[in-house]
Design a protein around this motif. Structure first.
Motif, PDB file in Angstrom:
ATOM      1  N   CYS A  44       0.877  -1.048   0.022  1.00 59.79           N
ATOM      2  CA  CYS A  44       0.129  -0.039  -0.130  1.00 59.79           C
ATOM      3  C   CYS A  44       0.843   1.225   0.132  1.00 59.79           C
ATOM      4  CB  CYS A  44      -0.809   0.144   1.194  1.00 59.79           C
ATOM      5  SG  CYS A  44      -2.200  -1.061   1.150  1.00 59.79           S
ATOM      6  N   ILE A  45       2.114   1.185   0.642  1.00 62.15           N
ATOM      7  CA  ILE A  45       2.885   2.392   0.502  1.00 62.15           C
ATOM      8  C   ILE A  45       3.782   2.729  -0.496  1.00 62.15           C
ATOM      9  CG2 ILE A  45       2.732   2.275   3.137  1.00 62.15           C
ATOM     10  CD1 ILE A  45       5.667   1.656   2.914  1.00 62.15           C
ATOM     11  N   PRO A  46       3.954   3.858  -0.556  1.00 55.99           N
ATOM     12  CA  PRO A  46       4.907   4.189  -1.940  1.00 55.99           C
ATOM     13  C   PRO A  46       6.371   3.486  -1.765  1.00 55.99           C
ATOM     14  CG  PRO A  46       3.836   6.088  -1.247  1.00 55.99           C
ATOM     15  CD  PRO A  46       3.574   5.263  -0.206  1.00 55.99           C
ATOM     16  N   PRO A  47       6.816   2.710  -2.878  1.00 55.35           N
ATOM     17  CA  PRO A  47       8.142   2.112  -2.411  1.00 55.35           C
ATOM     18  C   PRO A  47       9.258   2.713  -2.125  1.00 55.35           C
ATOM     19  CG  PRO A  47       7.112   1.911  -4.703  1.00 55.35           C
ATOM     20  CD  PRO A  47       6.247   2.893  -3.961  1.00 55.35           C
ATOM     21  N   GLU A  48       9.446   4.120  -2.274  1.00 57.44           N
ATOM     22  CA  GLU A  48      10.585   4.934  -2.087  1.00 57.44           C
ATOM     23  C   GLU A  48      10.081   5.896  -0.896  1.00 57.44           C
ATOM     24  OE1 GLU A  48      13.361   4.145  -3.375  1.00 57.44           O
ATOM     25  OE2 GLU A  48      12.508   2.992  -5.078  1.00 57.44           O
ATOM     26  N   SER A  49       9.198   5.514   0.102  1.00 53.12           N
ATOM     27  CA  SER A  49       8.912   6.371   1.196  1.00 53.12           C
ATOM     28  C   SER A  49      10.153   5.955   2.272  1.00 53.12           C
ATOM     29  CB  SER A  49       7.404   6.192   1.778  1.00 53.12           C
ATOM     30  OG  SER A  49       7.401   4.865   1.921  1.00 53.12           O
ATOM     31  N   PRO A  50      10.282   6.853   3.170  1.00 51.38           N
ATOM     32  CA  PRO A  50      11.401   6.943   4.478  1.00 51.38           C
ATOM     33  C   PRO A  50      10.915   5.888   4.980  1.00 51.38           C
ATOM     34  CG  PRO A  50      10.246   8.908   4.643  1.00 51.38           C
ATOM     35  CD  PRO A  50       9.917   8.460   2.952  1.00 51.38           C
ATOM     36  N   TRP A  51      11.896   5.018   5.660  1.00 52.87           N
ATOM     37  CA  TRP A  51      11.952   3.794   6.451  1.00 52.87           C
ATOM     38  C   TRP A  51      10.876   4.060   7.677  1.00 52.87           C
ATOM     39  CZ3 TRP A  51      13.125   4.205  11.622  1.00 52.87           C
ATOM     40  CH2 TRP A  51      13.733   5.160  11.989  1.00 52.87           C
ATOM     41  N   TRP A  52      10.862   5.184   8.196  1.00 52.56           N
ATOM     42  CA  TRP A  52       9.955   5.276   9.463  1.00 52.56           C
ATOM     43  C   TRP A  52       8.469   5.001   8.902  1.00 52.56           C
ATOM     44  CZ3 TRP A  52       7.521   9.778   8.130  1.00 52.56           C
ATOM     45  CH2 TRP A  52       8.194  10.788   7.447  1.00 52.56           C
ATOM     46  N   VAL A  53       8.131   5.384   7.678  1.00 53.78           N
ATOM     47  CA  VAL A  53       6.553   5.101   7.226  1.00 53.78           C
ATOM     48  C   VAL A  53       6.425   3.637   7.425  1.00 53.78           C
ATOM     49  CG1 VAL A  53       5.123   5.169   5.486  1.00 53.78           C
ATOM     50  CG2 VAL A  53       6.742   7.258   5.585  1.00 53.78           C
ATOM     51  N   ILE A  54       7.252   2.745   7.055  1.00 52.87           N
ATOM     52  CA  ILE A  54       6.682   1.352   7.095  1.00 52.87           C
ATOM     53  C   ILE A  54       6.710   0.863   8.451  1.00 52.87           C
ATOM     54  CG2 ILE A  54       8.843   0.667   6.152  1.00 52.87           C
ATOM     55  CD1 ILE A  54       5.457  -1.007   5.482  1.00 52.87           C
ATOM     56  N   VAL A  55       8.036   1.337   9.128  1.00 54.17           N
ATOM     57  CA  VAL A  55       8.097   0.858  10.535  1.00 54.17           C
ATOM     58  C   VAL A  55       6.995   1.337  11.481  1.00 54.17           C
ATOM     59  CG1 VAL A  55       9.538   1.013  12.439  1.00 54.17           C
ATOM     60  CG2 VAL A  55      10.658   0.751  10.285  1.00 54.17           C
ATOM     61  N   SER A  56       6.653   2.507  11.460  1.00 50.40           N
ATOM     62  CA  SER A  56       5.822   3.083  12.233  1.00 50.40           C
ATOM     63  C   SER A  56       4.304   2.409  11.851  1.00 50.40           C
ATOM     64  CB  SER A  56       5.703   4.691  12.229  1.00 50.40           C
ATOM     65  OG  SER A  56       5.188   4.896  10.888  1.00 50.40           O
TER      66      SER A  56
END
Lengths: 625, 185, 344
Positions: C88-100
């Protein structure tokens, strides 16, 4: 019909690719396709004539009331002899499977999930197998349905498919009430082949039994359903009924095809309404083994003393089928099949889907045991949380929602579970079989059902107790009124005579009024009152000497001595009561005749009694420690 | 003008809803059980008198009038106490000493060898569950016995014992898989 | 001590929760492959980040909840949750997006409700909704497909970018842009017709006349077909969802083609197929009766269309799913199937 044939063919072609397509092959919902393993027990020929060292015959091998033994210890019996007669109502008699001596009438462990012991008659066979011929005294076949039913009852025939419902109770009292007779040869449980074997070896007897029932009750349509994984049985049965009205229907191989409601839906397209018996809608279903037993009873006058049993399982070298005498212990039959490893694990009576794991392997073959299964224990997967995947709902042949039922059953919300039709569940096990979370769903339902039954029974008992108590109160009140009225009448009469006045009617009036006021003041519950007070007194005594109130171990002396001892003890206790009772210093008998205490006093006394009791209990517990 | 319209509208609305509510009150009226009846239903009906009242109903009536404590029913134990407290909307009270848990069901059993036929227990039984006559052996109708123990103290020869009912395959209950699994752990 | 009172059946079809979850993971592979081919390696890095987070969160939460760790981690449900989120999230989004996002999904979506089986909401969608609300800017900047950007990041470039925010030798705007859904939405709001928007250069079609997003959706469709075949998911979900969404799109497109995009656009852009086969099919938080599933899925389809066209967000799957999750008990209650021998 042609489209159905085409569809069947299409599904069959597709089924290797998509196994669940097989669900389109039959009419009821759900169903599962377990690994059948039926070939295991068909490799060996049928065994017959095995007589074990001991025969254990439970008095209850059926639904309903246990039979009543009519033989004595040490008595010699012959084969087919009646050894326990049916109780009144729903019950079935028990006959001796072979000749021998009665060596015990005592509780033995039953092949039941509870592992409880119940009264059994134990026979030691003499090996002669000498029989009484025509023990049921059938000279001409019974002419009326009543006579026919009586004969079936006398022969001790019960449903041999598994439920063990006495067969006579399934049949109507007059001909013409039954539209369809469905012969159940489906045998859908894995491993079990005893019906298959019976159909292969004795098809003519089965058909004969069916014809007898059909003729007697005027049943126009007789159909025999056999799962299509038993081609030999189908062939044998087809030949046996070639010149009769009976049709043989091949049905799809799916579990639970042999379920009563499922098979009726499949063969006749009729749904049995919930909570009704099949007879209510003009259908009778009988297992093939039951029909054979009926044929034996009518034609030879033989009661039910043996049955076909499959002895199978992955833990056996040579699984087989046997025409076993009722009462043969399971462990003996298992030993004949050459176990691969010592049987130190529980055997299963019945198939793997609906069978019962036994607490003790030394239990007898009963009228309903179709299979003895020795499957070595496998590592059990720990149950996980339900993920509501719905596999169980897809597999349920009743179209219940097992996942929702489970939710309520495990939370003990039995009312909700009942609303979701808990009692329509046939406990076939399909839901547990497919559950990816390995939840023992069926056990939850069984537990919930037994809880609900207990709650219902309890509610009934409570209501009964209440009614009886109220009836008693009313009776006491009525007695008192009558007594008072009599007393008043007597008084009035005395007064009348004494006064010797002419105004007799006027004097009677006030006398009646006094009677009424008397009644209101009179003690209402003298006996109970006394009981409560005595309870209190006893607790006081118990406080001082707790061991005295403990139900003492009664010595095994003659009853006269016991009574003397008891009288002595009672005297001693009475003395103790006298000494220690606080409120009542008098003898209980006097007390009851004394004017009663006020309500306030009563309550105080009771409170004290309760406290005393509590104290006594504490004291007892401490002494126990 | 608009103020008048508003008043009229709201007047009309209130009238309509008032009628609706009134109708609903009549149409869907719930016949409330008298409180004593409700409490009586919660009580175990052993009629044992341990509460100090001559039976379950008198206790229920006393509770309904607010004359009795909620924690007097010993056989009902804590669950019954909590139910009553909830029903009467009073503070639950701790049970006195014993019987915080309901006892397993027991029934009285008369030792028929010892019974002298004094009929005292018959008089004491609140539910007429003992049959017999003077100088004749008495026996307890197991089915009817509530396990109140009132017959025990009155027996002059102490021939009555309380016994557990043995389970039969018919009364046997499947264990709860969850508690079974927990106890296995 | 094992109780002897174990009830029948003593046979099982050998299915297990693990197998179900691994089936889903397996079915996500075609889409993962397509994703890598079309949008670069970002998704792999995101996936590893998500799995690492999931393991950590699971361990901590299970310890806190005093539950055995191994059996509960190996049910692989967390894996499926984060996999859904990663797509669902943009592939190049910063790491804290997917982690949080992963941590939120697992902690608030699953463990606080009592773990797998007890969560009323779809954990992945809860995490996604959390991200959408918290970081709206990051969430709409999607990597542009290679053909359009004319450039694609190498694995190490992606790695550096996601973890350290380091942009290699091109500004971020040159390889990310608005998702087609949001682009079309803004376009329509600005008065450009839907058809014109669909011919815009960044929606250039690739092989077989399909856009990159179209390919991703087809890959999900393929995986979904496998799931239906293995009976891991039920047909009612995709049929209900795609049917309702398609029907809505067809009706409104027929009314006004300028304002409303065609059916194919709605089915092949955004997370349509991902939702149809992988998100709404989460059994725990969805309806369990056959008819209920259909209603549930159709409800999501309708809501997705509504949010896409008239809502504040470019895609509405997260909110549609969460809203219908709330309605599940009600749906279940009113869609009880007829039990054998009962007249309704």
């Amino acid at each position: 019909m042609k489209t159905r044939g085409f569809l069947t063919q299409l599904v069959k072609t597709l089924s290797p690719l998509y196994p669940m397509a097989k669900r389109l092959l039959y009419r009821f919902h759900g169903g599962v396709f377990p690994k059948y393993n039926k070939e295991l027990s068909l490799r060996q020929p049928l065994r017959e004539g095995y007589i074990p060292k001991q025969l254990i015959l439970p008095l209850q091998q059926h639904m309903g009331l246990p039979a009543l033994p009519c033989v004595e210890l040490g008595e010699s019996v012959k084969k087919f002899q009646l050894i326990a007669q049916a109780a009144k109502g729903l019950s079935a008699p028990v006959h001796a499977p072979t000749s021998g001596k009665i060596i015990a009438i005592e509780p033995r462990v039953l092949p039941h999930a509870s592992g409880l012991a119940q009264p059994c008659i134990v026979i030691e066979p003499d090996g002669l197998d000498s029989a009484i011929t025509n023990v049921l005294a059938v000279n001409t076949p019974p002419q009326t349905p009543e006579a026919f039913k009586q004969l079936i009852l006398n022969a001790g025939i019960v449903g041999m498919g598994g439920a063990g419902f006495p067969t006579f109770a399934k049949l109507p009292n007059q001909p013409g009430l039954v539209e369809h007779l469905v012969i159940n040869g489906a045998e859908c449980e894995p491993f079990i082949t005893c019906d298959d074997m019976l159909m292969q070896t004795h098809p003519d007897e089965i058909i004969r039994g069916a014809q007898l029932v059909a003729q007697m009750f005027g049943i126009p349509h007789v159909v025999c359903a056999i799962e299509n994984n038993k081609p030999k049985a189908i062939e044998a049965m087809r030949q046996a009924c070639a010149d009769s009205q009976i049709t043989i229907t091949e049905v799809a191989t799916v579990y639970p095809m042999g379920g009563q409601k499922q098979l009726i839906q499949e063969v006749l397209g009729i749904e049995v309404p919930s909570g009704k018996h099949t007879i209510d809608i003009g259908i009778v279903m009988m297992n093939i083994a039951t029909l054979r037993a009926i044929a034996h009873a009518v034609d030879k006058g033989q009661p039910l003393v043996s049955r076909f049993v499959t002895v199978s399982g992955l833990g056996l070298e040579q699984p087989y089928n046997i025409n076993a005498l009722l009462g043969t212990p399971f462990d003996e039959l298992i030993a004949l099949a050459k176990p691969k490893q010592p049987i130190d694990y529980p055997l299963i009576m019945g198939g793997p889907m609906m069978g019962v794991k036994l607490a003790d392997n030394h239990v007898p073959v009963v009228k309903t045991s179709n299979c003895i299964l020795a499957n070595p224990p496998e590592p059990v997967q720990a149950p996980m949380a339900c993920i509501r995947c719905g596999e169980c709902a897809d597999a349920c042949p009743i179209n219940l929602q097992p996942q929702q039922l489970y939710w309520h059953a495990q939370a003990h919300e039995y009312e909700q579970a009942e609303k979701l039709n808990l009692f329509d569940c046939i406990e076939c096990g399909c839901c547990s079989f497919v559950c990816p979370s390995h939840i023992p769903l069926v056990q939850y339902y069984r537990h919930a059902k037994s809880e609900v039954r207990e709650i219902r029974a309890q509610a009934q008992l409570t209501e009964q107790a209440k009614q009886r108590h109220e009836a008693r109160q009313a009776r006491i009140e009525r007695d008192k009124q009558e007594r008072d009225a009599k007393l008043a009448a007597k008084k009035a009469a005395v007064k009348q005579q004494a006064a010797q006045d002419t105004q007799d009617k006027k004097t009677a009036q006030p006398a009646h009024q006094t009677a009424e006021s008397n009644r209101e003041d009179a003690p209402k519950l003298s006996a109970r009152e006394r009981a409560i007070q005595m309870a209190k007194a006893r607790q006081q005594a118990a406080k001082a000497s707790p061991e005295q109130t403990q139900p003492a171990e009664k010595p095994a002396a003659a009853s006269d001595d016991k009574r003397k001892a008891a009288m002595e003890a009672a005297k001693a206790r009475a003395a103790a009561k006298k000494a220690q009772a606080e409120l009542s210093t008098d003898q209980p008998k006097q007390e009851s005749e004394k004017p009663e205490l006020s309500v306030e006093d009563k309550r105080k006394a009771a409170m004290e009694a309760a406290k005393a009791r509590a104290a006594a209990k504490k004291a007892q517990q401490e002494t126990a420690k | 003008m608009s103020a008048l319209a508003g008043i009229l509208i709201f007047l009309g609305l209130s009238l309509a809803f008032g009628l609706l509510l009134g109708y609903a009150a009549v149409r869907f009226k719930v016949e409330g059980d008298p409180v004593a009846e409700l409490i009586d239903k919660k009580l175990p009906q052993t009629q044992c008198g341990q509460c100090g009242y001559p039976g379950c109903k008198p206790y229920a009536e006393a509770l309904a009038k607010g004359e009795a404590e909620v924690n007097l029913c010993i056989p009902g134990g804590e669950p019954t106490m909590l139910e009553i407290a909830e029903l009467l909307q009073v503070e639950p009270k701790p049970m006195q000493a014993e019987a915080t848990e309901p006892k397993p069901p027991m029934v009285a059993l008369i030792n028929e060898d010892l019974c002298i036929g004094c009929v005292l227990c018959i008089k004491a039984c609140p539910v007429d569950a003992i049959v017999g006559a003077t100088k004749m052996m008495h026996t307890v109708i197991k089915k009817e016995c509530t396990g109140c123990e009132l017959c025990i103290p009155v027996c002059p020869v102490d021939c009555i014992d309380m016994v557990f009912e043995q389970p039969t395959p018919q009364t046997w209950k499947w264990p709860d898989p969850k508690s079974a699994a927990e106890s296995a752990q | 001590m094992k109780s002897i009172y174990t009830s029948s059946p003593f046979a099982h079809n050998n299915s297990s929760v693990q197998k179900v979850m691994l089936q889903v993971q397996l079915a996500a592979f075609p889409a993962l492959l397509a994703h890598i081919l079309l949008f670069g390696y970002g998704i792999i890095i995101q996936w590893f980040l998500a799995v690492a987070t999931a393991l950590l969160v699971e361990y901590v939460m299970l310890k806190l909840r005093d539950k055995p760790v191994l059996p509960n981690v190996t049910d692989f449900s967390a894996l499926i949750t984060v996999t859904g989120l990663v797509f669902c999230i943009p592939p190049e989004s910063p790491w804290w997006v997917i982690v949080s996002g992963s941590a939120f999904a697992l902690v608030f979506g699953k463990h606080l409700y009592g773990g797998l089986g007890y969560n009323p909401f779809n954990p992945a969608m809860l995490g996604y909704a959390f991200l959408l609300i918290s970081f709206p800017a990051e969430m709409t900047q999607w990597t542009l497909p290679k053909e359009i950007a004319g450039y694609s990041l190498s694995f190490w470039e992606s790695f550096n970018h996601i973890l350290f925010g380091a942009v290699a030798h091109a500004p971020i705007d040159s390889f990310t842009g608005a998702t087609p859904l949001s682009a079309v939405k803004t376009g329509i709001q600005e008065g450009v017709s839907a058809q014109q928007m669909l011919q815009a250069p960044y929606l250039e079609t690739g092989w077989w006349n399909l856009t990159a997003w179209g390919w991703i959706n087809l890959a999900f469709l393929a995986g979904g077909a496998w799931l239906i075949y293995t009976r891991t998911i039920r047909w009612q979900y995709p049929v209900g969802f795609l049917g309702a969404l398609g029907l809505m799109a067809w009706i409104f497109h027929s009314i006004n083609p300028d304002l409303y995009a065609p059916v194919s656009f709605h089915l092949l852009f955004g997370g349509t197929m991902l939702a149809a086969f992988f998100i709404i099919t989460d059994p725990v938080s969805s309806s369990t009766t056959p008819l209920g599933r259909l209603i549930y899925a159709a409800g999501i389809g309708v809501l997705v269309y509504v949010i896409r066209n008239w809502g504040a967000f470019p895609d509405g799957i997260a909110f549609a799913v969460l809203l219908l999750n709330i309605a599940v008990p009600l749906i279940d209650r009113y869609t009880q199937p007829r039990v054998l021998g009962h007249n309704r």
